[in-house]
Design a protein around this motif. Structure first.
Motif, PDB file in Angstrom:
ATOM      1  N   GLU A 137       0.825  -1.210   0.000  1.00  0.00           N
ATOM      2  CA  GLU A 137       0.000   0.000   0.000  1.00  0.00           C
ATOM      3  C   GLU A 137       0.853   1.252   0.000  1.00  0.00           C
ATOM      4  N   VAL A 141      -3.418   3.872  -2.720  1.00  0.00           N
ATOM      5  CA  VAL A 141      -3.171   2.918  -3.811  1.00  0.00           C
ATOM      6  C   VAL A 141      -2.633   1.606  -3.247  1.00  0.00           C
ATOM      7  N   TRP A 169      -7.016   1.823  -6.668  1.00  0.00           N
ATOM      8  CA  TRP A 169      -6.903   3.196  -6.182  1.00  0.00           C
ATOM      9  C   TRP A 169      -8.238   3.644  -5.599  1.00  0.00           C
ATOM     10  N   THR A 171     -10.255   6.344  -4.934  1.00  0.00           N
ATOM     11  CA  THR A 171     -10.181   7.680  -5.515  1.00  0.00           C
ATOM     12  C   THR A 171     -10.628   8.787  -4.565  1.00  0.00           C
ATOM     13  N   THR A 177     -13.613   2.908  -6.262  1.00  0.00           N
ATOM     14  CA  THR A 177     -12.276   2.317  -6.356  1.00  0.00           C
ATOM     15  C   THR A 177     -11.992   1.989  -7.815  1.00  0.00           C
TER      16      THR A 177
END
Length: 255
Positions: A137, A141, A169, A171, A177
């Motif tokens: 991670e 992300v 990701w 967002t 995602t």
């Protein structure tokens, strides 16, 4: 397919990354159970349709111990031209652990097709693989990588080696995602498998929704996927429309 895609688009406000399962604690033995149920417009395995572009109905369950060991199963309908296979049942197990910031998963998975009757010219379908997966991670992300190796891949096609990389990701926009995947499959005996060695890729977007009364989660997703296999090279040159570009929508209920 069209109706399911529209439902997923409406639910997300757009519309996959593979959803994480909800967890049910089993007593005080350190065990948790993660069951799911999914309806999808297609079942893709490494970019190739397993249902000949038809709807897929799937279930999964994973039992995890606090030590990191786990076992699980996955079931789906399938439909392959020239065979009477109609179900796929997978069994898998392994061990998850961390080395610094990297989360690793080492295990094995078997793919079984009960009810399949061998016929002249049709190879055995069951096979198994060992795998190593890793995630890392970086803020919102999550990077992913995997290597799968089978000593005798689908259709008795010899050694199969598969690599995959990708990212998810979060967002921060509408709780969406965004996911991306790219993979490559090497096959020792391509004529037995039915395609050349190939790459596949996909991009998707998903969103979780919590049911107000039950408290369970539904993940709605939609994605676009393609492979490097030409239509004429897809499954023994039969020109089946199962290797080409397609959009796939799904709804997953996490108990």
């Amino acid at each position: 397919m069209r109706k399911l895609l529209l439902a997923a688009l409406a639910a997300t406000g757009l519309a996959t990354a593979a959803p994480a399962s909800a967890q049910i604690t089993l007593g005080e033995a350190g065990l948790t159970l993660s069951p799911t149920a999914t309806v999808a417009s297609d079942y893709l395995f490494r970019g190739i349709s397993q249902t000949r572009s038809r709807m897929a109905y799937q279930g999964s369950a994973e039992l995890v111990h606090s030590s990191g060991f786990y076992i699980g199963t996955f079931i789906s309908n399938v439909r392959f031209a020239g065979t009477d296979a109609r179900q796929e049942i997978d069994a898998f197990g392994g061990y998850r652990f961390a080395i610094g910031p990297v989360n690793l998963d080492v295990g094995a998975q078997g793919y079984f097709y009960p009810g399949f009757s061998r016929a002249p010219g049709v190879q055995e379908m069951d096979f198994y693989e060992g795998y190593v997966k890793g995630t890392y991670e970086i803020g919102p992300v999550n990077l992913l990588a995997a290597v799968n190796v089978s000593p005798n891949y689908y259709g008795r096609s010899g050694t199969g080696v598969y690599i995959e990389g990708g990212a998810d990701w979060k967002t921060g926009i509408w709780d969406l995602t965004l996911g991306a995947r790219v993979g490559h499959q090497w096959i020792e005996r391509n004529p037995r498998f039915g395609t050349p060695d190939y790459a596949w890729w996909g991009i998707s977007v998903s969103r979780d929704f919590v049911l107000p009364v039950l408290g369970n989660t539904i993940t709605a997703s939609v994605g676009y996927y393609d492979t490097s296999i030409s239509r004429g090279d897809c499954i023994f040159g039969t020109r089946q429309d199962i290797c080409g570009a397609r959009a796939v929508g799904s709804l997953t209920f996490k108990f």
